[in-house]
Design a protein around this motif. Structure first.
Motif, PDB file in Angstrom:
ATOM      1  N   LEU A 292      -7.477   3.666   7.097  1.00 27.39           N
ATOM      2  CA  LEU A 292      -7.407   2.333   6.624  1.00 27.39           C
ATOM      3  C   LEU A 292      -5.860   1.949   6.347  1.00 27.39           C
ATOM      4  N   GLY A 293      -4.893   2.883   6.702  1.00 28.10           N
ATOM      5  CA  GLY A 293      -3.510   2.723   6.571  1.00 28.10           C
ATOM      6  C   GLY A 293      -2.916   3.061   5.333  1.00 28.10           C
ATOM      7  N   LEU A 294      -3.721   3.622   4.333  1.00 32.88           N
ATOM      8  CA  LEU A 294      -3.285   3.948   3.044  1.00 32.88           C
ATOM      9  C   LEU A 294      -2.399   5.098   2.974  1.00 32.88           C
ATOM     10  N   ILE A 295      -2.718   5.794   3.808  1.00 29.08           N
ATOM     11  CA  ILE A 295      -1.870   7.021   4.019  1.00 29.08           C
ATOM     12  C   ILE A 295      -1.459   7.400   5.610  1.00 29.08           C
ATOM     13  N   ASP A 296      -0.294   8.139   5.796  1.00 28.25           N
ATOM     14  CA  ASP A 296       0.261   8.204   6.980  1.00 28.25           C
ATOM     15  C   ASP A 296      -0.338   9.568   7.914  1.00 28.25           C
ATOM     16  N   GLY A 297      -0.677  10.429   7.023  1.00 25.46           N
ATOM     17  CA  GLY A 297      -1.049  11.616   7.583  1.00 25.46           C
ATOM     18  C   GLY A 297      -1.799  12.662   6.779  1.00 25.46           C
ATOM     19  N   LEU A 298      -2.491  13.772   7.273  1.00 24.19           N
ATOM     20  CA  LEU A 298      -3.154  14.752   6.415  1.00 24.19           C
ATOM     21  C   LEU A 298      -2.295  16.030   6.203  1.00 24.19           C
ATOM     22  N   GLY A 299      -2.008  16.458   4.990  1.00 20.53           N
ATOM     23  CA  GLY A 299      -1.243  17.820   4.895  1.00 20.53           C
ATOM     24  C   GLY A 299      -0.783  17.988   3.397  1.00 20.53           C
ATOM     25  N   SER A 300      -0.270  19.213   3.195  1.00 20.49           N
ATOM     26  CA  SER A 300       0.195  19.369   1.937  1.00 20.49           C
ATOM     27  C   SER A 300       1.603  19.450   1.807  1.00 20.49           C
TER      28      SER A 300
ATOM     29  N   GLY B 121       3.241  -2.357   4.263  1.00 23.61           N
ATOM     30  CA  GLY B 121       3.507  -3.047   5.189  1.00 23.61           C
ATOM     31  C   GLY B 121       2.467  -3.423   6.307  1.00 23.61           C
ATOM     32  N   ASP B 122       2.546  -3.289   7.554  1.00 20.35           N
ATOM     33  CA  ASP B 122       1.741  -3.395   8.637  1.00 20.35           C
ATOM     34  C   ASP B 122       0.926  -2.249   8.871  1.00 20.35           C
ATOM     35  N   ARG B 123       1.077  -1.231   8.178  1.00 24.24           N
ATOM     36  CA  ARG B 123       0.223   0.101   8.227  1.00 24.24           C
ATOM     37  C   ARG B 123      -1.190  -0.274   7.670  1.00 24.24           C
ATOM     38  N   LEU B 124      -1.277  -1.196   6.841  1.00 22.93           N
ATOM     39  CA  LEU B 124      -2.511  -1.294   6.236  1.00 22.93           C
ATOM     40  C   LEU B 124      -3.507  -2.122   7.062  1.00 22.93           C
ATOM     41  N   ALA B 125      -4.628  -1.427   7.249  1.00 20.85           N
ATOM     42  CA  ALA B 125      -5.852  -2.177   7.748  1.00 20.85           C
ATOM     43  C   ALA B 125      -6.162  -3.410   7.267  1.00 20.85           C
ATOM     44  N   ASP B 126      -6.557  -4.274   8.135  1.00 19.94           N
ATOM     45  CA  ASP B 126      -7.015  -5.864   7.728  1.00 19.94           C
ATOM     46  C   ASP B 126      -8.120  -5.763   6.938  1.00 19.94           C
ATOM     47  N   ARG B 127      -8.246  -5.296   5.837  1.00 25.45           N
ATOM     48  CA  ARG B 127      -9.633  -5.336   5.216  1.00 25.45           C
ATOM     49  C   ARG B 127      -9.346  -5.483   3.726  1.00 25.45           C
ATOM     50  N   SER B 128     -10.096  -6.786   3.397  1.00 24.17           N
ATOM     51  CA  SER B 128      -9.845  -7.169   1.805  1.00 24.17           C
ATOM     52  C   SER B 128     -10.462  -6.174   0.809  1.00 24.17           C
ATOM     53  N   ASP B 129     -11.668  -5.260   1.200  1.00 22.98           N
ATOM     54  CA  ASP B 129     -12.071  -4.415   0.092  1.00 22.98           C
ATOM     55  C   ASP B 129     -11.045  -3.225  -0.227  1.00 22.98           C
ATOM     56  N   ILE B 130      -9.744  -3.122   0.613  1.00 23.68           N
ATOM     57  CA  ILE B 130      -8.748  -2.066   0.213  1.00 23.68           C
ATOM     58  C   ILE B 130      -8.188  -2.492  -1.096  1.00 23.68           C
ATOM     59  N   PHE B 131      -8.045  -3.670  -1.556  1.00 29.24           N
ATOM     60  CA  PHE B 131      -7.596  -4.130  -3.039  1.00 29.24           C
ATOM     61  C   PHE B 131      -8.782  -4.181  -3.893  1.00 29.24           C
ATOM     62  N   SER B 132     -10.052  -3.727  -3.744  1.00 30.47           N
ATOM     63  CA  SER B 132     -11.200  -3.694  -4.740  1.00 30.47           C
ATOM     64  C   SER B 132     -11.318  -3.069  -5.744  1.00 30.47           C
ATOM     65  N   GLY B 133     -10.484  -1.971  -5.689  1.00 31.82           N
ATOM     66  CA  GLY B 133     -10.475  -0.941  -6.782  1.00 31.82           C
ATOM     67  C   GLY B 133     -11.380   0.602  -6.249  1.00 31.82           C
ATOM     68  N   MET B 134     -11.807   0.398  -5.031  1.00 31.93           N
ATOM     69  CA  MET B 134     -12.540   1.605  -4.455  1.00 31.93           C
ATOM     70  C   MET B 134     -11.806   2.524  -4.190  1.00 31.93           C
ATOM     71  N   VAL B 135     -12.006   3.841  -4.335  1.00 30.28           N
ATOM     72  CA  VAL B 135     -11.552   5.033  -4.135  1.00 30.28           C
ATOM     73  C   VAL B 135     -11.931   5.547  -2.674  1.00 30.28           C
ATOM     74  N   TRP B 136     -10.886   6.004  -1.923  1.00 34.55           N
ATOM     75  CA  TRP B 136     -11.380   6.801  -0.714  1.00 34.55           C
ATOM     76  C   TRP B 136     -10.953   8.100  -0.358  1.00 34.55           C
ATOM     77  N   SER B 137     -11.554   8.851   0.465  1.00 33.53           N
ATOM     78  CA  SER B 137     -11.401  10.121   0.797  1.00 33.53           C
ATOM     79  C   SER B 137     -10.154  10.061   1.678  1.00 33.53           C
ATOM     80  N   GLY B 138      -9.241  11.162   1.738  1.00 33.20           N
ATOM     81  CA  GLY B 138      -8.274  11.178   2.292  1.00 33.20           C
ATOM     82  C   GLY B 138      -8.260  10.948   3.929  1.00 33.20           C
ATOM     83  N   GLU B 139      -9.444  11.326   4.501  1.00 32.90           N
ATOM     84  CA  GLU B 139      -9.628  11.049   5.817  1.00 32.90           C
ATOM     85  C   GLU B 139      -9.924   9.414   5.971  1.00 32.90           C
ATOM     86  N   GLN B 140     -10.669   8.736   4.987  1.00 33.02           N
ATOM     87  CA  GLN B 140     -10.867   7.511   5.294  1.00 33.02           C
ATOM     88  C   GLN B 140      -9.585   6.705   5.013  1.00 33.02           C
TER      89      GLN B 140
END
Length: 328
Positions: A270-278, A247-266
């Motif tokens: 970008l709104g791909l995850i909600d938090g850091l943890g195991s 939903g609206d948790r995603l950042a407004d960036r077109s490269d999110i759907f470009s196939g790029m892989v991001w670190s958990g921190e990034q």
């Protein structure tokens, strides 16, 4: 007269010697045959013993490597349910039916306070990923009071992230690899090399586009355009699933759907995850229930051995007999 007697005696002696020689040959032949039979029996025995030992060793190794770090509960009290996706989706232990069976059991247990889907996968089949995604949405609708949290381990990419997007919330380590929202179809082309070697490719098909992905033939431009359209359609399905889940948790960036892989921190930015943890962190701090029950369906060591042995035999037969006629 005496000469005739000597001649007769000599013939008798020769006949006796010949019979003894044949008896000796017969005895030696029987002895060699008996020894050969004994050797064959011992050979079969040691082969069976070796096979049995290898079978036992592989079973032990499978059992030793099948480590479950979750704290098992008897399920009689409230707990956090755990289901794992570990590996390529659609291959090995990770197939949609197995994952969905575990999720259903987890949600249907009255003692389940929340479900954690622990993901460590680079992706795989978009069909099976979509099936798991849809089933998660269905189970969440049926059990509205039981939240589902996705926890990404080393990697949650492509189909792995596709599935995670169906969760209420997604967590990952700061160094986890997250994303790869894209579709790929790759191969090699050997046409030029074959021309230099003077090799001719002979392919017989029924259907003009049946062999359009054959690496030993030139690319058919029209077929390539159609294939790209199929990949774009699947990619759009992936994008829609992520947008629906995040939903609206995603950042407004077109490269999110470009196939790029991001670190958990990034990915968090970008709104791909909600938090850091195991998984342990989520159970303890988010769910509030440290008691974890593992609902992951796993094959026994002997079942794994039988499956892998059968797969190896099948691959060998295919390699030896050739592909033959296929409808794919």
């Amino acid at each position: 007269m005496q000469d005739k007697w000597r001649e007769s005696s000599s013939e008798a002696q020769d006949s006796l010697d010949s019979n003894r020689a044949w008896d000796l040959v017969d005895t030696l032949a029987k002895g060699a045959l008996l020894e050969q039979q004994r050797s064959r029996r011992w050979g079969i025995f040691f082969k069976l013993l070796t096979f049995g030992w290898l079978f036992f060793s592989v079973a032990v190794i499978y059992n030793a490597t099948n480590i479950n770090d979750a704290v098992i509960s008897d399920g009689s009290s409230e707990h956090t349910a755990l289901v794992e996706i570990d590996g390529q989706i659609g291959g090995g232990d990770v197939n949609a039916d197995v994952v969905v069976s575990g999720l259903r059991s987890a949600f249907e247990d009255p003692g389940t306070k929340a479900v954690i889907l622990r993901i460590n996968s680079p992706g795989g089949s978009p069909v099976q990923s979509g099936y798991i995604y849809d089933e998660i949405l269905r189970l969440r609708e049926l059990h509205k009071d039981t939240p589902l949290y996705a926890v990404i381990m080393d990697i949650g990419a492509s189909g792995g992230y596709y599935i995670a997007a169906a969760a209420d919330e997604i967590y990952a380590d700061k160094a986890s690899l997250v994303g790869s929202i894209g579709v790929i179809s790759s191969g090699f082309g050997f046409v030029g090399a074959m021309e230099k070697l003077g090799v001719t490719r002979r392919t017989y098909t029924s259907g003009e586009n049946k062999a359009f992905l054959d690496p030993f033939q030139s690319v058919d431009r029209e077929a390539a355009v159609e294939w790209q359209a199929s990949l774009d359609t699947i990619h759009q399905q992936f994008i829609d699933a992520v947008k629906t889940g995040r939903g609206d948790r995603l950042a407004d960036r077109s490269d999110i759907f470009s196939g790029m892989v991001w670190s958990g921190e990034q990915a968090k930015i970008l709104g791909l995850i909600d938090g850091l943890g195991s998984a342990g962190y989520v159970a303890r701090e988010v769910v509030g229930e440290e008691d974890i029950v593992d609902y992951t369906f796993r094959l026994s060591p002997l079942e794994k051995f039988a499956r892998d042995f059968g797969a190896g035999v099948s691959a060998t037969l295919v390699e030896a007999l050739g592909d033959g006629f296929q409808l794919m």
